[in-house]
Write a protein that holds these residues in place. Sequence first.
Motif, PDB file in Angstrom:
ATOM      1  N   ALA A  12      -6.216 -62.544 -75.777  1.00 31.84           N
ATOM      2  CA  ALA A  12      -5.535 -63.472 -75.928  1.00 31.84           C
ATOM      3  C   ALA A  12      -6.467 -64.403 -76.887  1.00 31.84           C
ATOM      4  N   ALA A  13      -7.349 -64.828 -76.562  1.00 30.53           N
ATOM      5  CA  ALA A  13      -7.186 -66.309 -77.759  1.00 30.53           C
ATOM      6  C   ALA A  13      -7.776 -65.756 -78.876  1.00 30.53           C
ATOM      7  N   VAL A  14      -8.269 -64.926 -78.902  1.00 33.47           N
ATOM      8  CA  VAL A  14      -8.680 -64.780 -80.386  1.00 33.47           C
ATOM      9  C   VAL A  14      -8.152 -64.112 -81.303  1.00 33.47           C
ATOM     10  N   ARG A  15      -6.999 -63.729 -80.906  1.00 32.14           N
ATOM     11  CA  ARG A  15      -5.880 -62.644 -80.932  1.00 32.14           C
ATOM     12  C   ARG A  15      -4.963 -63.993 -82.183  1.00 32.14           C
ATOM     13  N   VAL A  20      -3.312 -67.104 -86.604  1.00 31.40           N
ATOM     14  CA  VAL A  20      -3.605 -68.718 -87.606  1.00 31.40           C
ATOM     15  C   VAL A  20      -4.061 -68.685 -88.571  1.00 31.40           C
ATOM     16  N   PHE A  21      -4.899 -67.493 -89.126  1.00 28.03           N
ATOM     17  CA  PHE A  21      -5.027 -67.409 -90.792  1.00 28.03           C
ATOM     18  C   PHE A  21      -4.197 -66.834 -90.992  1.00 28.03           C
ATOM     19  N   GLU A  22      -3.526 -65.483 -90.178  1.00 34.79           N
ATOM     20  CA  GLU A  22      -2.271 -65.046 -90.589  1.00 34.79           C
ATOM     21  C   GLU A  22      -1.131 -65.292 -91.370  1.00 34.79           C
ATOM     22  N   TYR A 183     -10.881 -73.531 -90.007  1.00 40.99           N
ATOM     23  CA  TYR A 183     -10.296 -73.257 -88.614  1.00 40.99           C
ATOM     24  C   TYR A 183     -10.647 -74.379 -87.979  1.00 40.99           C
ATOM     25  N   GLU A 184     -11.294 -75.006 -87.801  1.00 38.94           N
ATOM     26  CA  GLU A 184     -11.059 -76.257 -87.062  1.00 38.94           C
ATOM     27  C   GLU A 184     -10.597 -77.437 -87.210  1.00 38.94           C
TER      28      GLU A 184
END
Length: 199
Positions: A12-15, A20-22, A183-184
């Motif tokens: 869930a966290a990775v998704r 965020v990237f999407e 991402y950070e």
Amino acid sequence: MDGKTADPQIVAAVRRAVAVFEAAGAQVEVVEPYLSRDYLTTGFIPFFTAHLWAQMNDENIVDELANANQEMVAAVSSIGSLSSLELMRAYDSIGPFVQETVDMLGRYDAVLSPTSGILAGPAESPMISEFAGSANFTSAFNAAGTPAASINCGFSKDGRPIGLQIAADRRHDLTVLQVAAWYEAHRGPTATPRWSSLD
């Protein structure tokens, strides 16, 4: 990568990180299983374990094996039951394992995955038994010598950190660092460690 299941909280966290990237306009594709066979259990793990056992028996590295973690010693020493033929087969599988990994990475700018399929345990625990049944997301990149970084992307219900692994093709170290830095800066408060709360 090895077909086993990662903890649902990690998935869930990775998704959420991928979202965020999407949201920023990245074109995201699911990487389907790409390895043609189970290189981990038949090749990389036996080869790596043999290498580790050799290091543990090098007095320049471990001066007294009796003082080492005995759970780790027991797990690694079991490699002694493999025949030389089995070890050479394990060694010979590393090349195809690496090539298939490099071929996969070459199709993408960057690949996102969990860093580990299991939640972190106590700092003093080697977590040998836990890792044995977990999804493995780092071995392929370690074997291939390709750049990868891990950055916090969330927390479990009880507050343990969850890592997002960012990997790219060989010689694309800068890409990994740039993606991690982006991402950070955009991951939001729910995925950002509260450094002020640490002792």
